[in-house]
Motif scaffolding. Structure first.
Motif, PDB file in Angstrom:
ATOM      1  N   UNK A 218     -16.989  -6.115   0.420  1.00  0.00           N
ATOM      2  CA  UNK A 218     -17.429  -5.149  -1.134  1.00  0.00           C
ATOM      3  C   UNK A 218     -18.570  -4.668  -0.964  1.00  0.00           C
ATOM      4  N   UNK A 219     -19.489  -5.074  -0.444  1.00  0.00           N
ATOM      5  CA  UNK A 219     -21.061  -4.062  -0.300  1.00  0.00           C
ATOM      6  C   UNK A 219     -20.698  -3.305  -0.349  1.00  0.00           C
ATOM      7  N   UNK A 220     -19.555  -2.374   0.582  1.00  0.00           N
ATOM      8  CA  UNK A 220     -19.301  -1.138   1.330  1.00  0.00           C
ATOM      9  C   UNK A 220     -19.058  -0.731  -0.298  1.00  0.00           C
ATOM     10  N   UNK A 221     -17.906  -1.234  -1.053  1.00  0.00           N
ATOM     11  CA  UNK A 221     -17.800  -0.398  -2.998  1.00  0.00           C
ATOM     12  C   UNK A 221     -18.591  -0.456  -3.559  1.00  0.00           C
ATOM     13  N   UNK A 222     -19.701  -1.409  -3.330  1.00  0.00           N
ATOM     14  CA  UNK A 222     -20.611  -1.807  -3.980  1.00  0.00           C
ATOM     15  C   UNK A 222     -20.646  -2.670  -5.616  1.00  0.00           C
ATOM     16  N   UNK A 223     -19.718  -3.367  -4.758  1.00  0.00           N
ATOM     17  CA  UNK A 223     -19.587  -4.817  -5.756  1.00  0.00           C
ATOM     18  C   UNK A 223     -20.332  -5.404  -6.075  1.00  0.00           C
ATOM     19  N   UNK A 224     -20.392  -6.133  -7.313  1.00  0.00           N
ATOM     20  CA  UNK A 224     -21.673  -7.199  -7.250  1.00  0.00           C
ATOM     21  C   UNK A 224     -21.050  -8.171  -7.822  1.00  0.00           C
ATOM     22  N   UNK A 225     -20.035  -8.308  -8.661  1.00  0.00           N
ATOM     23  CA  UNK A 225     -19.688  -9.381  -9.781  1.00  0.00           C
ATOM     24  C   UNK A 225     -18.055  -9.271  -9.502  1.00  0.00           C
ATOM     25  N   UNK A 226     -17.590 -10.434 -10.109  1.00  0.00           N
ATOM     26  CA  UNK A 226     -16.016 -10.786  -9.671  1.00  0.00           C
ATOM     27  C   UNK A 226     -15.912 -10.930 -11.635  1.00  0.00           C
TER      28      UNK A 226
ATOM     29  N   UNK B 235       5.500  -4.981  -0.875  1.00  0.00           N
ATOM     30  CA  UNK B 235       6.568  -3.932  -0.286  1.00  0.00           C
ATOM     31  C   UNK B 235       6.138  -2.537  -1.716  1.00  0.00           C
ATOM     32  N   UNK B 236       5.411  -2.704  -2.365  1.00  0.00           N
ATOM     33  CA  UNK B 236       4.777  -2.490  -3.613  1.00  0.00           C
ATOM     34  C   UNK B 236       4.297  -0.855  -3.154  1.00  0.00           C
ATOM     35  N   UNK B 237       4.999   0.149  -3.724  1.00  0.00           N
ATOM     36  CA  UNK B 237       4.522   1.335  -3.666  1.00  0.00           C
ATOM     37  C   UNK B 237       3.313   1.478  -4.709  1.00  0.00           C
ATOM     38  N   UNK B 238       2.564   0.820  -5.173  1.00  0.00           N
ATOM     39  CA  UNK B 238       1.578   1.293  -5.783  1.00  0.00           C
ATOM     40  C   UNK B 238       0.614  -0.828  -6.136  1.00  0.00           C
ATOM     41  N   UNK B 239      -1.075  -0.185  -5.228  1.00  0.00           N
ATOM     42  CA  UNK B 239      -1.076  -1.556  -5.339  1.00  0.00           C
ATOM     43  C   UNK B 239      -2.794  -1.580  -5.767  1.00  0.00           C
ATOM     44  N   UNK B 240      -2.827  -2.632  -6.052  1.00  0.00           N
ATOM     45  CA  UNK B 240      -4.242  -3.857  -7.303  1.00  0.00           C
ATOM     46  C   UNK B 240      -4.606  -5.147  -6.495  1.00  0.00           C
ATOM     47  N   UNK B 241      -5.783  -4.201  -5.829  1.00  0.00           N
ATOM     48  CA  UNK B 241      -6.720  -5.477  -5.392  1.00  0.00           C
ATOM     49  C   UNK B 241      -7.188  -6.331  -6.226  1.00  0.00           C
ATOM     50  N   UNK B 242      -7.426  -7.449  -6.538  1.00  0.00           N
ATOM     51  CA  UNK B 242      -8.543  -7.845  -7.082  1.00  0.00           C
ATOM     52  C   UNK B 242      -9.573  -9.007  -6.433  1.00  0.00           C
ATOM     53  N   UNK B 243     -10.925  -8.696  -6.479  1.00  0.00           N
ATOM     54  CA  UNK B 243     -11.897  -9.338  -6.032  1.00  0.00           C
ATOM     55  C   UNK B 243     -12.315 -10.709  -6.771  1.00  0.00           C
ATOM     56  N   UNK B 244     -12.055 -11.845  -6.604  1.00  0.00           N
ATOM     57  CA  UNK B 244     -12.594 -13.090  -6.797  1.00  0.00           C
ATOM     58  C   UNK B 244     -13.098 -13.911  -6.501  1.00  0.00           C
ATOM     59  N   UNK B 245     -14.192 -15.190  -7.795  1.00  0.00           N
ATOM     60  CA  UNK B 245     -14.213 -16.300  -7.662  1.00  0.00           C
ATOM     61  C   UNK B 245     -13.499 -17.743  -8.039  1.00  0.00           C
ATOM     62  N   UNK B 246     -13.121 -18.536  -7.954  1.00  0.00           N
ATOM     63  CA  UNK B 246     -13.156 -19.517  -8.210  1.00  0.00           C
ATOM     64  C   UNK B 246     -13.457 -20.261  -9.162  1.00  0.00           C
ATOM     65  N   UNK B 247     -14.539 -19.911  -9.531  1.00  0.00           N
ATOM     66  CA  UNK B 247     -15.824 -19.849 -10.395  1.00  0.00           C
ATOM     67  C   UNK B 247     -15.921 -19.307 -11.797  1.00  0.00           C
ATOM     68  N   UNK B 248     -15.484 -18.363 -11.768  1.00  0.00           N
ATOM     69  CA  UNK B 248     -15.875 -16.983 -12.324  1.00  0.00           C
ATOM     70  C   UNK B 248     -14.848 -17.179 -13.831  1.00  0.00           C
ATOM     71  N   UNK B 249     -15.331 -17.768 -15.195  1.00  0.00           N
ATOM     72  CA  UNK B 249     -14.918 -17.970 -16.190  1.00  0.00           C
ATOM     73  C   UNK B 249     -13.173 -16.413 -16.563  1.00  0.00           C
TER      74      UNK B 249
ATOM     75  N   UNK C 240     -21.905 -19.505  -6.580  1.00  0.00           N
ATOM     76  CA  UNK C 240     -22.181 -20.874  -5.792  1.00  0.00           C
ATOM     77  C   UNK C 240     -21.409 -21.487  -4.136  1.00  0.00           C
ATOM     78  N   UNK C 241     -22.178 -22.172  -3.849  1.00  0.00           N
ATOM     79  CA  UNK C 241     -21.812 -23.047  -2.111  1.00  0.00           C
ATOM     80  C   UNK C 241     -20.680 -23.502  -2.739  1.00  0.00           C
ATOM     81  N   UNK C 242     -19.862 -24.182  -4.376  1.00  0.00           N
ATOM     82  CA  UNK C 242     -18.706 -24.386  -4.697  1.00  0.00           C
ATOM     83  C   UNK C 242     -17.616 -23.621  -4.756  1.00  0.00           C
ATOM     84  N   UNK C 243     -17.702 -22.219  -5.029  1.00  0.00           N
ATOM     85  CA  UNK C 243     -17.299 -21.718  -4.504  1.00  0.00           C
ATOM     86  C   UNK C 243     -16.654 -20.927  -3.068  1.00  0.00           C
ATOM     87  N   UNK C 244     -17.546 -21.500  -2.703  1.00  0.00           N
ATOM     88  CA  UNK C 244     -17.608 -20.511  -1.213  1.00  0.00           C
ATOM     89  C   UNK C 244     -17.025 -22.200  -0.980  1.00  0.00           C
ATOM     90  N   UNK C 245     -17.188 -22.980  -0.770  1.00  0.00           N
ATOM     91  CA  UNK C 245     -15.904 -24.498  -0.309  1.00  0.00           C
ATOM     92  C   UNK C 245     -14.616 -23.812  -0.697  1.00  0.00           C
TER      93      UNK C 245
END
Length: 262
Positions: A220-228, A102-116, A146-151
């Motif tokens: 992500x496509x609408x926001x123009x994101x290309x990486x994590x 219920x926080x008044x401030x939001x932080x959204x993170x797009x991430x990948x489990x294989x992203x260092x 990659x596929x591992x990230x999707x899995x």
């Protein structure tokens, strides 16, 4: 920094053609207006060539201005996309929320489990949650490596479905684990925090994972994101692991000024 005509031609051929076309038009209309309609193509090309050779810096200046305008247009489009996608961005039924729901401030993170970089940025998120009791952190599964990230993302969606209260522990276990994140490592991480594998496998037979990941890809496509990692704070998109200090300043500004820069 300046560029030679040859380097510009090799790196920016489409842009160069646009610049040349612009130069041709301007010279035809301004330099020789009376005879503009009588000039042949080869005449215009000769004039343009001579002008560029005498004033090579104009190409670099034009490219710089073109780049500025394209960045400005992309940023305006991104802000509009944030407005249009606010509901699915901050309030999707498929997302994971850490910190204060219920926080008044939001932080959204797009991430990948294989992203260092995501692994290194995890501590920043934990610290921000600890220091801002009113912070809502929204996690978006964005498997792009990659596929591992999707899995791994598919298992994560199942974890959120069958044991949402354990997602935070699972997320930490998998994100900070060594080696490739994939189906096997994700299931092992889930098991390590007390989630039954049979329950996960049953949940993974539904199409929820596919719909969740597709929702994030579309966003992500609408926001123009290309990486994590990529973040959204207020009405600003932040690309890359920018670190605790920068994110913290944006969050504080958002609370104090209702925008990320006071």
């Amino acid at each position: 920094m300046t560029h030679s005509l040859q380097s510009i031609r090799s790196v920016y051929p489409p842009v160069l053609m646009r610049v040349l076309s612009l130069c041709a038009l301007l010279l035809a209309l301004v330099a020789v207006p009376a005879a503009a309609q009588e000039l042949k193509r080869e005449d215009i090309e000769k004039i343009v060539r001579e002008y560029i050779l005498e004033n090579p810096d104009i190409i670099a200046e034009a490219l710089t201005e073109l780049d500025r305008r394209e960045r400005e247009a992309a940023e305006l489009a991104r802000v509009q996309a944030l407005t249009d996608s606010a509901d699915v961005l901050f309030n999707s039924t498929r997302q994971v929320v850490l910190g204060n729901p219920e926080g008044s401030v939001a932080l959204v993170e797009f991430f990948d489990y294989n992203c260092g970089y995501c692994k290194r940025a995890y501590g920043d998120m934990v610290k921000l949650i600890e220091e801002h009791p009113d912070l809502k952190v929204v996690l978006k599964e964005f498997p792009v490596l990659g596929q591992g990230s999707v899995e791994a993302a598919q298992v994560a969606v199942a974890v959120n479905s069958v044991a949402p209260d354990k997602y935070g522990d699972f997320h930490e276990a998998l994100l900070l684990s060594r080696g490739q994140a994939n189906n096997a490592s994700a299931l092992a991480a889930a098991k390590s925090v007390g989630i039954a594998e049979d329950d996960l496998l049953a949940a993974m037979k539904t199409d929820e994972a596919g719909q969740t990941i597709e929702e994030v890809y579309s966003l992500a496509n609408r926001l123009g994101l290309t990486g994590t990692p990529s973040y959204v704070v207020g009405d600003e998109v932040v690309m890359g692991a920018v670190g605790y200090e920068q994110l913290n300043e944006k969050i504080k500004s958002l609370k104090n000024c209702e925008q990320t820069t006071c």
